[in-house]
Design a protein around this motif. Structure first.
Motif, short mmCIF file in Angstrom:
data_model
loop_
_atom_site.label_atom_id
_atom_site.label_comp_id
_atom_site.label_asym_id
_atom_site.label_seq_id
_atom_site.Cartn_x
_atom_site.Cartn_y
_atom_site.Cartn_z
N THR A 27 5.41 -2.32 -6.34
CA THR A 27 4.98 -3.38 -5.41
C THR A 27 5.54 -3.13 -4.02
O THR A 27 4.84 -3.30 -3.02
CB THR A 27 5.42 -4.75 -5.94
N SER A 31 3.47 -2.43 -0.62
CA SER A 31 3.73 -3.25 0.58
C SER A 31 3.96 -2.37 1.80
O SER A 31 3.46 -2.67 2.89
CB SER A 31 4.93 -4.16 0.34
N ALA A 58 -5.55 -5.29 2.72
CA ALA A 58 -4.76 -6.50 2.49
C ALA A 58 -5.24 -7.24 1.24
O ALA A 58 -4.42 -7.74 0.46
CB ALA A 58 -4.83 -7.40 3.72
N LEU A 59 -6.55 -7.30 1.02
CA LEU A 59 -7.08 -7.97 -0.17
C LEU A 59 -6.70 -7.21 -1.45
O LEU A 59 -6.34 -7.83 -2.46
CB LEU A 59 -8.59 -8.12 -0.07
N TRP A 61 -4.11 -5.35 -1.81
CA TRP A 61 -2.66 -5.55 -1.96
C TRP A 61 -2.38 -6.91 -2.61
O TRP A 61 -1.55 -7.01 -3.50
CB TRP A 61 -1.99 -5.45 -0.60
N LEU A 62 -3.10 -7.94 -2.17
CA LEU A 62 -2.92 -9.26 -2.79
C LEU A 62 -3.31 -9.26 -4.26
O LEU A 62 -2.63 -9.88 -5.09
CB LEU A 62 -3.71 -10.31 -2.02
N LEU A 65 -0.51 -7.56 -6.09
CA LEU A 65 0.64 -8.46 -6.19
C LEU A 65 0.45 -9.48 -7.31
O LEU A 65 1.39 -9.80 -8.02
CB LEU A 65 0.87 -9.20 -4.87
N GLY A 66 -0.77 -9.97 -7.47
CA GLY A 66 -1.05 -10.91 -8.55
C GLY A 66 -0.83 -10.29 -9.92
O GLY A 66 -0.20 -10.88 -10.79
N CYS A 94 -6.44 -0.99 -8.26
CA CYS A 94 -5.84 -1.43 -7.00
C CYS A 94 -5.04 -0.30 -6.36
O CYS A 94 -5.12 -0.08 -5.14
CB CYS A 94 -4.93 -2.63 -7.23
#
Length: 107
Positions: A27, A31, A58-59, A61-62, A65-66, A94
């Motif tokens: 992660t 980032s 960015a999407l 990455w989100l 992260l989820g 991802c």
């Protein structure tokens, strides 16, 4: 001798903790890639392609992260479940998409 089907209690030891730390490192690496992509887009020409690529990164990455957060929460249990195939495929997609979009922003 106890085999896999004899109902023996498995001692996971520190393996869940090591796996949780690996998810945290991954992660963090994602980032850093996102921050570098944002930096590149801000320093670049600001073309719609760069801005769109940065938004997609960015999407992605989100989404990663989820998946990572869900897995780290699962690993906190006394007897963590295995990684679901859907989550594994999501994490791989991802990661690959993040790498591809980051490379396109650099070139």
């Amino acid at each position: 001798m106890s085999g896999p089907g004899t109902g023996a209690v498995r001692d996971a030891g520190l393996q869940p903790e090591r796996t949780r730390l690996a998810w945290r490192r991954t992660t963090l690496a994602c980032s850093v890639a996102v921050v570098l992509a944002l930096r590149q887009a801000l320093r670049g020409s600001g073309s719609p392609v760069q801005v769109g690529g940065t938004a997609v990164i960015a999407l992605i990455w989100l989404a990663f992260l989820g998946v990572a957060h869900l897995r780290m929460r699962q690993l906190a249990a006394a007897r963590p479940p295995g990684l679901a195939p859907r989550a594994a495929v999501g994490a791989v997609l991802c990661t690959v998409a993040l790498a591809l979009f980051a490379m396109t922003l650099i070139w």
